[in-house]
Scaffold this motif. Structure first.
Motif, short mmCIF file in Angstrom:
data_model
loop_
_atom_site.label_atom_id
_atom_site.label_comp_id
_atom_site.label_asym_id
_atom_site.label_seq_id
_atom_site.Cartn_x
_atom_site.Cartn_y
_atom_site.Cartn_z
N SER A 72 -34.22 -21.06 -22.45
CA SER A 72 -33.54 -22.23 -21.90
C SER A 72 -32.63 -21.74 -20.78
O SER A 72 -32.16 -20.60 -20.79
CB SER A 72 -32.73 -22.96 -22.97
OG SER A 72 -31.76 -22.11 -23.52
N ILE A 73 -32.39 -22.60 -19.82
CA ILE A 73 -31.62 -22.22 -18.63
C ILE A 73 -30.16 -22.57 -18.84
O ILE A 73 -29.83 -23.68 -19.25
CB ILE A 73 -32.19 -22.92 -17.40
CG1 ILE A 73 -33.61 -22.44 -17.16
CG2 ILE A 73 -31.33 -22.67 -16.17
CD1 ILE A 73 -34.39 -23.23 -16.18
N VAL A 74 -29.29 -21.61 -18.56
CA VAL A 74 -27.85 -21.82 -18.62
C VAL A 74 -27.37 -22.06 -17.19
O VAL A 74 -27.49 -21.17 -16.34
CB VAL A 74 -27.13 -20.60 -19.22
CG1 VAL A 74 -25.63 -20.81 -19.25
CG2 VAL A 74 -27.66 -20.30 -20.61
N PRO A 75 -26.86 -23.25 -16.87
CA PRO A 75 -26.48 -23.51 -15.48
C PRO A 75 -25.25 -22.70 -15.06
O PRO A 75 -24.31 -22.55 -15.83
CB PRO A 75 -26.19 -25.01 -15.46
CG PRO A 75 -25.83 -25.34 -16.86
CD PRO A 75 -26.61 -24.40 -17.73
N THR A 76 -25.31 -22.17 -13.85
CA THR A 76 -24.15 -21.52 -13.25
C THR A 76 -23.84 -22.24 -11.94
O THR A 76 -24.72 -22.89 -11.36
CB THR A 76 -24.42 -20.03 -12.97
OG1 THR A 76 -25.55 -19.93 -12.09
CG2 THR A 76 -24.70 -19.26 -14.24
N ALA A 77 -22.62 -22.11 -11.48
CA ALA A 77 -22.20 -22.82 -10.27
C ALA A 77 -23.03 -22.38 -9.07
O ALA A 77 -23.50 -23.22 -8.29
CB ALA A 77 -20.72 -22.59 -10.02
N SER A 78 -23.22 -21.08 -8.92
CA SER A 78 -23.95 -20.60 -7.74
C SER A 78 -25.40 -21.08 -7.75
O SER A 78 -25.93 -21.47 -6.71
CB SER A 78 -23.89 -19.09 -7.67
OG SER A 78 -24.49 -18.52 -8.81
N ALA A 79 -26.04 -21.08 -8.91
CA ALA A 79 -27.43 -21.53 -8.99
C ALA A 79 -27.54 -23.01 -8.68
O ALA A 79 -28.46 -23.45 -7.98
CB ALA A 79 -28.00 -21.23 -10.37
N LEU A 80 -26.59 -23.81 -9.18
CA LEU A 80 -26.64 -25.25 -8.91
C LEU A 80 -26.39 -25.55 -7.44
O LEU A 80 -27.02 -26.45 -6.87
CB LEU A 80 -25.63 -25.98 -9.80
CG LEU A 80 -25.97 -26.00 -11.29
CD1 LEU A 80 -24.79 -26.51 -12.10
CD2 LEU A 80 -27.19 -26.83 -11.55
N ASP A 107 -20.53 -36.02 -3.61
CA ASP A 107 -21.09 -36.49 -4.87
C ASP A 107 -21.88 -35.39 -5.57
O ASP A 107 -21.84 -35.27 -6.80
CB ASP A 107 -22.00 -37.70 -4.64
CG ASP A 107 -21.23 -38.92 -4.18
OD1 ASP A 107 -20.02 -38.99 -4.50
OD2 ASP A 107 -21.82 -39.79 -3.52
N ALA A 108 -22.59 -34.58 -4.80
CA ALA A 108 -23.35 -33.48 -5.38
C ALA A 108 -22.41 -32.44 -6.01
O ALA A 108 -22.69 -31.92 -7.09
CB ALA A 108 -24.24 -32.83 -4.34
N ILE A 109 -21.30 -32.16 -5.34
CA ILE A 109 -20.33 -31.20 -5.87
C ILE A 109 -19.72 -31.73 -7.16
O ILE A 109 -19.53 -31.00 -8.13
CB ILE A 109 -19.23 -30.92 -4.82
CG1 ILE A 109 -19.82 -30.27 -3.57
CG2 ILE A 109 -18.12 -30.06 -5.40
CD1 ILE A 109 -20.37 -28.90 -3.78
N ILE A 110 -19.42 -33.03 -7.19
CA ILE A 110 -18.85 -33.63 -8.40
C ILE A 110 -19.87 -33.59 -9.53
O ILE A 110 -19.51 -33.31 -10.68
CB ILE A 110 -18.38 -35.07 -8.10
CG1 ILE A 110 -17.17 -35.01 -7.17
CG2 ILE A 110 -18.05 -35.82 -9.38
CD1 ILE A 110 -16.72 -36.34 -6.63
N ARG A 114 -19.51 -31.76 -13.16
CA ARG A 114 -19.75 -32.44 -14.44
C ARG A 114 -20.73 -31.65 -15.31
O ARG A 114 -20.58 -31.59 -16.53
CB ARG A 114 -20.29 -33.84 -14.19
CG ARG A 114 -19.21 -34.78 -13.73
CD ARG A 114 -19.68 -36.22 -13.71
NE ARG A 114 -18.58 -37.06 -13.29
CZ ARG A 114 -18.66 -37.97 -12.35
NH1 ARG A 114 -19.81 -38.21 -11.75
NH2 ARG A 114 -17.61 -38.69 -12.02
N VAL A 115 -21.75 -31.06 -14.67
CA VAL A 115 -22.71 -30.27 -15.43
C VAL A 115 -22.02 -29.05 -16.04
O VAL A 115 -22.31 -28.66 -17.17
CB VAL A 115 -23.88 -29.83 -14.51
CG1 VAL A 115 -24.73 -28.77 -15.16
CG2 VAL A 115 -24.72 -31.03 -14.14
#
Length: 143
Positions: A72-80, A107-110, A114-115
């Protein structure tokens, strides 16, 4: 080397991988060998699970139960942020020192924030922090 884990027990392995690419078996072997997993098979599973993140360095969490690994993928700020830039995938072997440019909406940054909220160490929400900072009573209406 210790005994294998008891049946039904979940072991978690977190590693960094490049989306859409098979990781080298020699890099995966020290992490997966003690659990009795084949690095080649797990590398292929990671590749299938990360196809939408092609070319982006991401964190992958492997949950191992009864010698079956589910990535499963763990989201990171840089990847997003990289995914939000919508840059075309590049050949990492040929193209070096790339400068990432582009526009991202607020909106994308917000949405990214949230993620990542569940990973935050903040005790309270930003609304509560804002009202506490200005020493105002927290409004009963949602902002």
């Amino acid at each position: 080397m210790g005994p294998p884990p008891p049946p039904g027990e979940e072991k978690v392995v977190v590693l960094k991988a490049v989306g859409g690419e098979i990781g080298s078996a020699s890099a995966l072997a020290p992490k997966l060998g003690p659990l009795g997993l084949s690095p080649k098979k797990v590398g292929e599973d990671i590749q299938k699970a990360t196809m939408e993140w092609k070319g982006i360095h991401i964190m992958v969490k492997l949950s191992v139960i009864n010698r079956v690994a589910t990535p499963s993928i763990v989201p990171t700020a840089s990847a997003l942020v990289m995914k939000e830039l919508k840059e075309p995938p590049r050949d990492r072997k040929k193209v070096k020192n790339i400068k990432h440019t582009g526009n991202i909406t607020l909106d994308a940054i917000i949405n990214i924030a949230r993620v990542l909220r569940y990973k935050s160490m903040a005790k309270k929400s930003w609304k509560e922090q804002y009202w506490k900072y200005w020493e105002l009573p927290t409004p009963s209406v949602a902002l």
